[in-house]
Design an enzyme around this catalytic site. Structure first.
Site, mmCIF file in Angstrom:
data_model
loop_
_atom_site.group_PDB
_atom_site.id
_atom_site.type_symbol
_atom_site.label_atom_id
_atom_site.label_comp_id
_atom_site.label_asym_id
_atom_site.label_seq_id
_atom_site.Cartn_x
_atom_site.Cartn_y
_atom_site.Cartn_z
ATOM 1 N N GLU A 48 0.798 -1.141 -0.173
ATOM 2 C CA GLU A 48 0.011 0.044 -0.039
ATOM 3 C C GLU A 48 0.781 1.302 0.144
ATOM 4 O OE1 GLU A 48 -3.642 1.884 2.417
ATOM 5 O OE2 GLU A 48 -2.779 0.236 3.153
ATOM 6 N N CYS A 245 -6.295 1.020 2.566
ATOM 7 C CA CYS A 245 -7.366 1.882 2.689
ATOM 8 C C CYS A 245 -7.432 2.814 1.660
ATOM 9 C CB CYS A 245 -7.149 2.780 3.925
ATOM 10 S SG CYS A 245 -7.629 1.515 5.479
ATOM 11 N N ASN A 376 -11.979 -3.396 0.333
ATOM 12 C CA ASN A 376 -10.941 -3.656 1.216
ATOM 13 C C ASN A 376 -11.475 -3.395 2.429
ATOM 14 O OD1 ASN A 376 -7.953 -3.631 2.321
ATOM 15 N ND2 ASN A 376 -8.953 -1.489 2.993
ATOM 16 N N GLU A 377 -11.539 -4.222 3.536
ATOM 17 C CA GLU A 377 -11.921 -4.052 5.010
ATOM 18 C C GLU A 377 -13.213 -3.295 4.896
ATOM 19 O OE1 GLU A 377 -8.427 -3.892 8.092
ATOM 20 O OE2 GLU A 377 -9.243 -1.833 7.694
#
Length: 659
Positions: A48, A245, A376-377
């Site tokens: 990331e 994120c 994502n998440e």
């Protein structure tokens, strides 16, 4: 068991030094029943763009804000000499060049005796190496010919350590790109670039760039070679990208859009990095994403290091910790189409729209994409609703592509239970679980997967990292205790490799002068790179993964912390090698007897790779990069009474050649 023995065992398990060694534990290592295969791509990497992981890190560009697109157009630049009014003007083309609207107009008709120039500070300085060639390039348009560019590399003491000159081509019309190279005569981690404008005239400038020659594989405009080498050395099975994120964005306007990261560099649309403003304790107002490291480069990097690509795409939901903005279901088509087009970009023939773009970028052969992540998440019913739309569309067109889906932010609790249940009902291919917890959690959960359904979806331990203080604390450390706890937990992951088919630590990179989050796997400054103890734990699993799970038990049960011990074993049928991993979290050495049914004859010795420290707070650093690092040795094996001995506070990999 009497009271004294109970006390000694408790002391051992919590890591205190006992006065005498406990009785040996006998391990049964059932090589004859090594039937369950290990996924050959099991141990991988999570990338990331956080902690200056891309711009200022893996992406080797040295110039910050090269196209004047930051919120403050001249951020990173300072004026040299005396600029007359209107000598330097930032213009905005707006709709004419939506992806890269700004450029700088330089007029040298009225310049003072000191001359006129610009200085770029780089990303916390520029790491310059003596004797290395540096490639300068710029896009320009001559409005009034007569201006030449003179480049200087300036060290932190103000000395010039490299010079170059670029004379725009005479008679060139419209925007041009031109390059020049020059060498540095000294090394400095905090150098800067000065660009002086000589002569009289007016010129427009954009994409002012400087790259070192020693990029990965020598690719112009490529990646920082020493950082890629650290990844290649792990022999990773997969590369998950681009996050994290940043996939979601603070809101949907800041989400990661892969189509804006491919094609010519100058046409890639920069956006703010969400880590620019996320943490009050580490504000980073100069953190943006230029996408010089874009989706093509991610796929190429995965191929270079022998890893399967695993892209993660936005599912129509922004970060639920921030804005929690979602796209209405009836407006989700654009997001779904992005997923379908990405698969075509990766795997499609050159005759297809997106396959042709891949070929135009230099890779006519397909990348061989096999997996894709949706979200994502993310969590809640709104995620499940949107995931169902993606799943139906992807499976209808590309049934061979495995879908990775989020189980949320935590490894347990109401949120996890809901998602885990719904994803299993949906028969999703792979469930992505995340673990950011205290080291105690990792020690205590080594048996997490022992009772998982063997016939349901596979599991991706997608983001794990022991937090020495608490989640997102700036005081978290990559110390030996966190690494040892991860090593213990991963024995349970390896022991259940028929369920957990992918695993990766997160985050991957951090710059010592530009981080937002700790802990991190690999740390860098502008000239150096080092692996943490956590890096070496992950690397030892990745480079010793074997081909088949070997049942390993004591009194019929796996060791998941009894007497402070954790074990797993695999068989490498290709190498004819039994690999036993043992973690000892106790403050005393431990003796392990071995029962090896099915093995007729043992060799007289084995290879041991030992990772240990007597100090649980020990960590690696730029000055001591190998303070905690693997040590290789040979140990003898008593063929009549085979056994192993492991040191206190150690992670051990024993490799035994089999006849």
């Amino acid at each position: 068991m009497n009271a004294l023995k109970q006390i000694l065992m408790i002391l051992c398990c919590v890591g205190y030094t006992a006065t005498a060694l406990p009785q040996p534990i006998t391990l049964t290592v059932d090589v004859a029943n090594a039937e369950k295969p290990v996924n050959p791509t099991m141990w991988g990497l999570f990338f990331e763009d956080i902690n200056m992981g891309a711009d200022g890190g893996l992406y080797a560009e040295l110039v910050k804000n090269r196209s004047f697109e930051f919120f403050r157009p001249m951020m990173g630049w300072s004026v040299l000499g005396e600029a007359a009014e209107g000598a330097l003007v930032v213009l905005n083309r707006q709709e004419q060049q939506e992806a890269n609207p700004r450029f700088l107009r330089v007029n040298t008709e009225k310049v003072g005796p000191e001359g006129l120039g610009l200085r770029n500070e780089g990303f916390r300085g520029m790491g310059i190496k003596e004797g290395l060639r540096y490639d300068f390039s710029v896009m320009y348009r001559q409005r009034k010919p007569g201006v030449t560019l003179r480049m200087e590399l300036i060290d932190s003491a103000g000395n010039v350590i490299g010079r170059g000159k670029l004379a725009p081509s005479k008679g060139a019309q419209g925007w041009q790109k031109q390059s020049v190279s020059f060498s540095a005569n000294a090394t400095d981690p905090k150098a800067r670039l000065a660009v002086w404008f000589d002569g009289k005239g007016e010129i427009d400038l954009d994409m002012i760039s400087l790259f070192p020659e020693d990029t990965w594989k020598g690719r112009p405009g490529g990646l920082r070679a020493d950082m890629v080498q650290m990844l290649a050395d792990m022999k990773p099975g997969f590369l998950r990208f681009p996050g994290g994120c940043i996939v979601e964005g603070f809101d949907l306007s800041q989400r990661f859009q892969w189509k804006k990261t491919v094609g010519p560099i100058e046409n890639r649309q920069m956006i703010i990095n969400r880590w620019n403003f996320e943490f009050g304790h580490r504000p980073t107002p100069d953190y943006f994403q230029t996408f010089g490291l874009g989706f093509f480069e991610y796929f190429q990097l995965a191929e270079d290091i022998g890893a399967e690509p695993l892209p993660i795409l936005n599912c129509g939901m922004a970060c639920q910790f921030n804005s929690a903005e979602v796209v209405p279901l009836e407006q989700l088509d654009e997001f779904v189409q992005d997923a379908l087009d990405l698969i075509e970009f990766a795997n499609g023939p050159v005759s297809s729209t997106w396959g042709r773009l891949r070929a135009d970028m230099g890779h006519p052969e397909p990348f061989g994409l096999k997996m894709i992540g949706v979200g994502n998440e993310n969590w809640g019913p709104q995620y499940i609703e949107r995931l169902a739309v993606f799943r139906r569309a992807i499976k209808d067109r590309y049934p061979e592509i495995a879908i990775v889906a989020s189980s949320g932010t935590d490894p347990n609790g109401e949120r996890f239970d809901y998602l885990n249940g719904e994803l299993r009902k949906m028969s999703i291919d792979i469930i992505d679980e995340h673990f950011y917890r205290h080291p105690d959690w990792f020690f205590e959960n080594a048996g997490r997967y022992d009772g998982y359904d063997r016939h349901g979806p596979k599991v991706f331990a997608g983001e794990y990292a022991a937090q020495s203080v608490r989640i997102a604390s700036p005081d978290n450390k990559n110390n030996w205790l966190t690494a040892l706890s991860e090593a213990a937990f991963l024995t349970g992951v390896e022991r259940n490799a028929d369920v957990v088919t992918l695993a990766s630590y997160a985050p991957l990179f951090a710059h010592v002068d530009g981080w937002q989050w700790t802990p991190d796997l690999i740390w860098v400054d502008n000239l150096h790179v080092y692996g943490t103890p956590n890096y070496y734990v992950q690397k030892l699993y990745s480079t010793n993964k074997g081909t088949h799970i070997v049942p390993i038990t004591s009194d019929g049960q796996p060791l998941t912390g009894q007497r402070g011990l954790y074990t797993s074993a695999v068989l490498d049928k290709n190498q004819g090698e039994l690999i036993i991993k043992v973690v000892n979290r106790a403050g005393t050495a431990a003796a392990l007897g071995l029962k090896l049914p099915g093995i007729r004859r043992l060799p007289s010795n084995a290879a041991l790779i030992e990772l240990r420290s007597d100090d649980p707070d020990r960590a690696n650093s730029i000055s001591e990069p190998l303070a905690v690092s693997p040590q290789e040795k040979t140990v003898k094996i008593d063929r009549k009474q085979p056994g192993l001995e492991v040191a206190p506070y150690s992670f051990n990999v024993f490799k035994i050649k089999l006849p």
